[in-house]
Write an enzyme that holds these catalytic residues in place. Sequence first.
Site, PDB file in Angstrom:
ATOM      1  NE  ARG A  24      -2.802   0.491  62.014  1.00 51.54           N
ATOM      2  CZ  ARG A  24      -3.773  -0.393  61.845  1.00 51.54           C
ATOM      3  NH1 ARG A  24      -5.021  -0.046  62.014  1.00 51.54           N
ATOM      4  NH2 ARG A  24      -3.478  -1.622  61.499  1.00 51.54           N
ATOM      5  NE  ARG A  28     -10.842   1.760  62.234  1.00 51.62           N
ATOM      6  CZ  ARG A  28     -10.717   0.447  62.425  1.00 51.62           C
ATOM      7  NH1 ARG A  28     -11.699  -0.357  62.128  1.00 51.62           N
ATOM      8  NH2 ARG A  28      -9.597  -0.045  62.912  1.00 51.62           N
ATOM      9  NE  ARG A  37     -12.198   3.259  55.868  1.00 54.14           N
ATOM     10  CZ  ARG A  37     -13.101   2.427  55.414  1.00 54.14           C
ATOM     11  NH1 ARG A  37     -13.829   2.745  54.383  1.00 54.14           N
ATOM     12  NH2 ARG A  37     -13.294   1.260  55.995  1.00 54.14           N
ATOM     13  CG  ASP A  73      -2.809  -1.773  55.697  1.00 51.65           C
ATOM     14  OD1 ASP A  73      -3.224  -1.339  56.781  1.00 51.65           O
ATOM     15  OD2 ASP A  73      -2.602  -2.983  55.497  1.00 51.65           O
ATOM     16  CE1 TYR A 150      -3.133  -9.605  58.732  1.00 51.84           C
ATOM     17  CE2 TYR A 150      -0.891  -8.816  59.031  1.00 51.84           C
ATOM     18  CZ  TYR A 150      -2.216  -8.838  59.429  1.00 51.84           C
ATOM     19  OH  TYR A 150      -2.621  -8.102  60.513  1.00 51.84           O
TER      20      TYR A 150
END
Length: 357
Positions: A24, A28, A37, A73, A150
């Site tokens: 990652r 952010r 974003r 992702d 998921y």
Amino acid sequence: MKAERFLAACRREPTDCTPIWLMRQAGRYMPEYRALRERYGILEIIKTPELAVEVTLQPIRAFDLDAAIIFADILPPLEAMGLELTFTKGDGPVIHNPVRSMADVRALRVPDPEEELSFTLEAIHLARKELEGRVPLIGFSGAPFTLASYAIEGGSSRHYERTKGIMHAAPAAWHHLMEKLADLVGRYLSAQARAGAQAVQLFDSWVGALSPADYREYVLPHSRRAIEMARQEGVPVIHFSTGTAGMLELIKEAGGDVIGVDWRVDLDAAWRRLGEDVAIQGNLDPVALLAPWPELKRQATRLLKQAAGRPGHIFNLGHGVLPTTPVDNVRALVDFVHEHSRRDGSGADKLICGDSA
Ligand code: CP3
């Protein structure tokens, strides 16, 4: 040397200093990412190769990292199987039509990645061009178990009741689901390698929720199959998981040229258990990146001491960079790992592995 460091370490060959990249590493915590974003949704970025490449390169421009990871992702492949995916602020990913029965499993398609995940393959192709060989590019996929969790839970989960519920109460449906996922993951990783990814990483982020016995019976054969398919393209496979200190040997048995370990196990202890025939990636606690520099430096030093200059160490976190991470700490860590792991034996005052190398 810099262009070679990461791939040499994957092959357990000696390097001039320890390579470092961070899971990652795009995201952010970087102002450049947050700015993008504001204009685009995460899936929009992932599905627009030019934007995905831009985000892939942001941390490469900002820090002296030894590898890039394609911006994507783990969940879009589930979308391609027929599940409806959205990312909502605060809640993370949501699958709106989760898998709950054998009929649901049967209805899942095994898509051709070249057709339905072409945006990421195109991004890989473009990113390789933009990188011009400066650092290698890593591709990735979620592992069958983490994807299944998921697909079944419909989002993130604490106890995985539904996932384990299907596993234990409907093993035929479970194995059928895992076969479809392993097939997709294997084909997707292979397609990424053919598109230009020079190594691929399998993220089994949540498999530490299982007992070793359940891992062996319900997961290991499927992860092994996906890894075997990817390895046929001749690229190193990094097999990453978290919370698996109780079953590292089984993770290795499932395969991988490099085993990614988290901070819940000491690196030297992990190495003794895994043996010298695999490389190891890890394993700083991502929260250590929030600490004052002296503490972060102390933890990085300890980790390098545990690695003891063995060939085949790739410095990384034990899980992804957190959004609250100070950018300056990332820069300081990357530079420190290079400087402190130099193998010319000339002492810590001379920098040979920084930008100049
Ligand atoms: O490492 C990189 O720089 C590549 C980018 C990357 C992303 N997701 C982008 C992303 C990678 C390697 C992933 C993998 C991923 N995605 C995993 C496995 C790694 C891990 O952290 O365990 C998992 C479990 C996911 C699923 C996922 N994606 C969740 C749970 C979330 C929401 C939680 C969060 O951090 O917000 C995402 C969204 C996501 N994927 C973000 C990024 C940068 C943040 C979302 C945003 O920009 O709004």
